[in-house]
Write an enzyme that holds these catalytic residues in place. Structure first.
Site, PDB file in Angstrom:
ATOM      1  N   CYS A 137       0.777  -1.308   0.085  1.00  0.00           N
ATOM      2  CA  CYS A 137       0.071   0.116   0.113  1.00  0.00           C
ATOM      3  C   CYS A 137       0.855   1.276   0.202  1.00  0.00           C
ATOM      4  O   CYS A 137       1.600   1.589  -0.963  1.00  0.00           O
ATOM      5  CB  CYS A 137      -0.942  -0.278   1.093  1.00  0.00           C
ATOM      6  SG  CYS A 137      -2.267   1.001   1.044  1.00  0.00           S
ATOM      7  N   HIS A 138       1.004   2.092   1.116  1.00  0.00           N
ATOM      8  CA  HIS A 138       1.735   3.273   1.196  1.00  0.00           C
ATOM      9  C   HIS A 138       3.037   2.804   1.648  1.00  0.00           C
ATOM     10  O   HIS A 138       4.061   3.937   1.756  1.00  0.00           O
ATOM     11  CB  HIS A 138       1.006   4.369   2.460  1.00  0.00           C
ATOM     12  CG  HIS A 138      -0.293   4.916   1.470  1.00  0.00           C
ATOM     13  ND1 HIS A 138      -1.301   4.273   1.557  1.00  0.00           N
ATOM     14  CD2 HIS A 138      -0.248   6.207   0.898  1.00  0.00           C
ATOM     15  CE1 HIS A 138      -2.201   5.263   0.962  1.00  0.00           C
ATOM     16  NE2 HIS A 138      -1.690   6.120   0.744  1.00  0.00           N
TER      17      HIS A 138
END
Length: 186
Positions: A111-112
């Site tokens: 994800c991030h």
């Protein structure tokens, strides 16, 4: 999932990790037989972010100061917007991630969390994916971004979002079982 008995994995996170992005790998990799430690900046508990609000607390097994890349076969970096943003300014966390990479061990980010790969320089020249909102950051850091469920490049495993976690965990296991990734440059 392949058998990971005898393997050790560090999941490095702090407050604001996306709940499923820590809990799913933790459970899946433990269920496969690995020893998995939640590693954070401080002892006690860290609190997750569950989609749109604060989630559950998770117990910290060890602090960053108490671990070394030589203790583990892989490092897993959960995302969420808050967690990697807080960790990417922590020199000791960045140094730990770089040590895993230098020792040719598996580095996995979802994800991030590829923000941490940007900050360490690991992303440069590597095929990766991430949550779509940080694509520009990854590309600007020299990453070869792909819109794929999971991307693996010589022991660097990245994934886009929580829906991709089963494939992400399977790829982590596969890469750990391949052993050290000696063909890549540190």
């Amino acid at each position: 999932m392949q058998n990971l008995s005898g393997k050790s994995i560090a999941i490095v996170a702090t407050n604001g990790f996306e709940q499923s992005e820590l809990e799913v790998p933790l459970k899946t990799l433990r269920d496969a037989g690995a020893t998995v430690h939640v590693v954070s900046l401080q002892a006690g508990e860290i609190k997750g972010w569950d989609k749109k609000d604060w989630g559950r607390a998770v117990s910290v097994d060890k602090t960053v100061d108490a671990v070394s890349a030589s203790d583990y076969d892989a490092i897993v970096l959960p995302g969420g917007q808050i967690n990697p943003d807080l960790l990417r300014v922590e020199t000791k966390v960045l140094d730990l991630i770089k040590a895993f990479w230098a020792q040719k061990k598996v580095v996995a980010a979802v994800c991030h969390a590829p923000w941490l790969l940007v900050e360490t320089g690991i992303v440069k020249g590597r095929k990766v994916t991430s949550y779509h909102s940080i694509k520009t950051d990854v590309v600007n850091a020299g990453g070869l971004w792909e819109d794929s469920e999971v991307v693996s490049d010589q022991g660097l495993v990245t994934s886009r979002k929580p829906d991709d976690l089963p494939a992400f965990c399977n790829k982590i296991a596969e890469e750990i079982l391949e052993g050290l990734h000696v063909k890549r440059a540190a």
